[in-house]
Structures are given as structure tokens and as C-alpha cells.
Scaffold this motif. Sequence first.
Motif, short mmCIF file in Angstrom:
data_model
loop_
_atom_site.label_atom_id
_atom_site.label_comp_id
_atom_site.label_asym_id
_atom_site.label_seq_id
_atom_site.Cartn_x
_atom_site.Cartn_y
_atom_site.Cartn_z
N LEU A 149 0.83 -1.20 0.00
CA LEU A 149 0.00 0.00 0.00
C LEU A 149 0.87 1.25 0.00
CD1 LEU A 149 -2.74 -1.11 2.56
CD2 LEU A 149 -3.05 -0.78 0.09
N THR A 150 1.97 1.21 0.75
CA THR A 150 2.87 2.36 0.79
C THR A 150 3.54 2.59 -0.55
OG1 THR A 150 3.26 1.99 3.15
CG2 THR A 150 4.82 3.40 2.01
N MET A 151 4.03 1.51 -1.18
CA MET A 151 4.67 1.70 -2.49
C MET A 151 3.65 2.19 -3.52
SD MET A 151 5.59 -2.21 -3.81
CE MET A 151 6.70 -2.53 -2.45
N ARG A 152 2.41 1.75 -3.39
CA ARG A 152 1.35 2.25 -4.28
C ARG A 152 1.15 3.75 -4.10
NH1 ARG A 152 -4.75 0.91 -2.85
NH2 ARG A 152 -4.34 2.76 -1.55
N GLU A 153 1.03 4.17 -2.82
CA GLU A 153 0.78 5.59 -2.55
C GLU A 153 1.94 6.47 -2.98
OE1 GLU A 153 -2.25 7.10 -1.38
OE2 GLU A 153 -2.62 5.15 -2.30
N LYS A 154 3.16 6.04 -2.71
CA LYS A 154 4.32 6.83 -3.11
C LYS A 154 4.38 6.96 -4.63
CE LYS A 154 8.05 7.47 -1.03
NZ LYS A 154 9.42 7.46 -0.49
N GLN A 168 -5.49 5.56 -13.98
CA GLN A 168 -4.05 5.62 -13.72
C GLN A 168 -3.32 4.64 -14.63
OE1 GLN A 168 -2.68 7.71 -11.69
NE2 GLN A 168 -4.26 8.32 -10.21
N LYS A 169 -2.06 4.94 -14.93
CA LYS A 169 -1.25 3.94 -15.60
C LYS A 169 -1.14 2.71 -14.70
CE LYS A 169 1.93 7.13 -17.97
NZ LYS A 169 3.38 7.54 -18.08
N PRO A 170 -1.13 1.52 -15.28
CA PRO A 170 -0.98 0.32 -14.44
C PRO A 170 0.32 0.37 -13.64
CG PRO A 170 -1.68 -0.29 -16.65
CD PRO A 170 -1.35 1.17 -16.70
N LEU A 171 0.20 0.14 -12.33
CA LEU A 171 1.37 0.07 -11.45
C LEU A 171 2.01 -1.31 -11.57
CD1 LEU A 171 0.01 1.81 -8.23
CD2 LEU A 171 1.37 2.82 -10.07
N ARG A 172 3.31 -1.36 -11.48
CA ARG A 172 4.03 -2.63 -11.61
C ARG A 172 4.90 -2.87 -10.37
NH1 ARG A 172 2.46 -5.78 -15.89
NH2 ARG A 172 4.49 -6.10 -16.87
N VAL A 173 4.83 -4.09 -9.86
CA VAL A 173 5.63 -4.50 -8.71
C VAL A 173 6.43 -5.73 -9.13
CG1 VAL A 173 5.57 -5.35 -6.33
CG2 VAL A 173 3.97 -3.56 -7.06
N TYR A 174 7.69 -5.80 -8.69
CA TYR A 174 8.62 -6.82 -9.17
C TYR A 174 9.05 -7.74 -8.02
CZ TYR A 174 8.66 -3.26 -12.76
OH TYR A 174 8.26 -2.34 -13.70
N CYS A 175 9.11 -9.04 -8.33
CA CYS A 175 9.56 -10.04 -7.35
C CYS A 175 10.02 -11.26 -8.11
CB CYS A 175 8.43 -10.39 -6.37
SG CYS A 175 7.06 -11.30 -7.15
N HIS A 227 3.89 1.92 -15.09
CA HIS A 227 4.37 2.72 -13.95
C HIS A 227 5.00 1.82 -12.89
CE1 HIS A 227 3.49 6.40 -11.15
NE2 HIS A 227 4.67 5.88 -10.95
N PRO A 228 6.30 1.59 -12.91
CA PRO A 228 6.95 0.80 -11.85
C PRO A 228 6.74 1.44 -10.48
CG PRO A 228 8.41 1.05 -13.73
CD PRO A 228 7.25 1.98 -13.97
N ALA A 229 6.37 0.62 -9.49
CA ALA A 229 6.06 1.14 -8.15
C ALA A 229 6.97 0.61 -7.07
CB ALA A 229 4.60 0.82 -7.78
N GLY A 230 7.39 -0.64 -7.14
CA GLY A 230 8.19 -1.18 -6.05
C GLY A 230 8.77 -2.54 -6.35
#
Length: 470
Positions: A149-154, A168-175, A227-230
Motif C-alpha cells: 500500500l505504501t509503495m502504491r501511494e508513493k 491511472q497507468k498500471p502500477l508494476r511490482v517486481y519479485c 508505472h513501476p512502483a516497487g
Amino acid sequence: MDWDSFAEWGEKAARWTQDYHQTVKDKPVRAQTEPGDILNALPELPPEQAQPIEDIFQDFEQIVMPGITHWQHPRFFAYFNANTSPPSVLAEFLTSAIAAQCMLWQTSPAATEMETRMMEWLRHALDLPTGFAGVIQDSASSATLAAVLTMREKALSWQGNQQGLFAQKPLRVYCSAEVHTSIDRAIWVAGIGQQNLVRVLTKGDWRGMDPVALEQAIQSDLDSGLHPAGVILSVGGTSVGGTDPVEECLKVAAKYGLYTHVDAAWAGSAMICPEYRHYWQGVERADSIVFNPHKWLGVQFDCCAHFLKNPEDLVQTLAISPEFLKTHGKDGIINYSEWSVPLGRRFRALKLWFVIRAYGLEGLRTRLRNHVNWSVDLHDRLATEPDFEITTKPMWSLWTFRYAPDGAVDLDDLNLRLVNAINDDGRIYLTQTRVDGNLTIRFQAGQFETTEDDVRVAYDVITEIARSLT
């Protein structure tokens, strides 16, 4: 039952608890009941009149206990342990007796201020920099959700909570593929969506994320207008202990300004031992780190340590302060309910205080080192057996193997039958996973009272039952 009779039953419960822990090693590790046995033993309707506590306790022993898998059994080698210890049980008893709701400083100042100090103790034990602050969450799943949630908000300049993710542009999270499924759930709950959780290629014996592939994935998404987020890193993943090259991956994330979270739910406890810290070298670069003292430090569930480089980011993401929750006339206080998704909070810091004082850090280190050494010894013994193959090497006290005798055709079926036969036998408890698509069997030692002899028994049980199947 009233408070006049409580002391008598409290003493009986304490004696029962002592006897249970001293004799649990004589019981089958996994519950031997069939589906529906417990449900069918419980009345369909609740009682209209009060019933004697004697009858309730008798039914607890006769109905409930046969359906309990004994997580405190010294030969529980499955999953990751959910541990306890005598001082933790005592502290949890007192916590239940006080029954404080510790959502705000003013609702129990001792709970808030002890939580602050205990997180400082743990930060010191892990040798994290002084800039990190901590909060006790209920589980790593909740801590990871808070981090996502924090990485999304930032990434959305703090507008996600107000505007949502629409348009919004799609947010992307990497793992990597080795992270816990709690990461998937956090992505769902945060509204980011499963399709936007990018699985980066892994490599090496640690089965960790490839930093080069991570940067390529981020750059590719940027080029595609996403949109890379975290970035979420794993240290000691549940399946086989998968551990990302923390420092290299965090450098990549920093280059692109991405929020980073390190999930060390199990293996983080091992970092109280200096010789294991090379596994997360560079972790001080992370924005968020989580580990569970309830998995390996003798502090019973639930107790999750969540460290933050900038707690203000988390508070800005989660804090809601209606008038009825404000504390007036006091400065410099912390309300930890603003650091977590739930408003209600238990007094979890008390059991940390009891356990760390009762054993000392060196006493806890000795237990961890023993578990790792004994597990590695078992690995070495089984590796010499010609009809067994090691599928992943030890990561701390976790490793995997397969029974692969000459002439066996369907090894997946054989090993599934083996793990089921071992668990039906009851002397030890193991679980399975998949490595490169193949079914394998996990072994990990971490129960607080496990001895070297208990681990040796595992060798006898595994080899004996395996060879009885062929």
C-alpha cells in the motif's frame, strides 16, 4: 465459572500445559483424525443453560486435542515452525488477563512504549542502522500488505487512497517466483492486480532474483508506458529458502526510485547470528523489512517485526484520526494503530520482553545455530544414500530431497506417497514442494525444543519408510 473459581482452574490449566509440553514428543506429530470427526463430535446447537467447567475441560481433552497437529512437537519439520516457550506462554497469559486494547498510546501507554523499546532491541539484535524504526504487526502478510500500500501511494504521489486507481497507468511490482503467496494477496487487496506482479528470472544456488533481469523488466515497463512502483525481495522463501541478492537488487530499485520491501519472515530471525548476515548484505538500503519472531525465536504467534526506514511514509498511507481517537494534551506520542491496517492491537510486545530477557540473545543464537548445524548434518547423511537425491542445498536449516531409486518410473507419485506415509506414521512431520516442476520433500528444523536426537530420528524414519515403498 466466576473469578472466585478462576484460580483453581488456572492452576489446573497450568499443570495441564506443563504436562502437555513435557509429553508432546510421545504423540503423533500430525493429527490422526479424518475430515468431519471433530465437527460431528460437537453439538449442532449451542447450550441454553450454563454448563460446568469440568465438563467443558473434559470435552476439550476428548474432542479437541485428538484433532490438534502438534506444532510444539520437537519432530515437527514441516512448513516453518510457529513456536512458543515457557516465558512466552506466561506473558501471553498475562496479556489475556489484562485484555488491553492497545490501539493508541492513551489506551495503554505501557504497551506502546514497550513496543517501541522491543523493536529497538530487535533492531540492535539484527545490527540494523539506528535510522530504522519498528512496529509489531500480527503477521508478515499484514506487514507486506502495508508495504505494498505504501509503495502504491508513493508511486501515485499520495493520491491513490483519495482517487483510486481508475484512469491511472498500471502500477508494476517486481519479485521472483520464490516469494510467499502473501505477496500475491497484497497485490490483490491493494488493487494493483495479479497481472501487474512481474516475476523476474532467478539464478544460482540461492534461487535468487537476477538483478540484470530486474532492471530489464523495469526499463521494459517504462518503455511501454507502465508505472513501476516497487520491488519485493525474498530472504529465506518458504518453498526452498529462495534468497535474492539483496544489495544488487536494492541498487537497481534505487536507480529507478522504487520503494523496496524485504520479506525475511522466517530467515530474519537467523540474522541475530552475525555469521548468517551475508545472506542479506545491503539490507540497510531497504525501505521496509519484515521477520516473524514467532517462527524461530520462541515467541508464540502472533508477533511480526516490521522495520521501516521512513515510518512517515507508512503513517501517511494508513493514518486516519477522527476526533474520538485523538489524544489531547500529550506531545511526542506514537499511536501504532496508524502504522498497521487493523485499528485494534494486542499487547504483543510483552512476550518479546519476557522471552528476550529469559534466554538472552546468546541463548537464542545457540538454539538457531544448533538447528542449522543439525539440519546440515542430516542433509550430509542423506546425500550419501545412493537412492536419494538432494534437490536444493541447505539454506539455513531448510533443504529439499527426492527418493529416486533405480527403476522408479513416476518419481512425483513415489515421493508424494512417501511424504504421506511419513506423516501417517506420525513420528515426524514433513511437507512437499516443487523444484523446477518436480515434486520434492522439504526438511527444516526450527522447533524451539528440538534436539540433535530428534533430527537423527528423521533420518531413520525417512530411509525406513522410503524403502518400504519399493
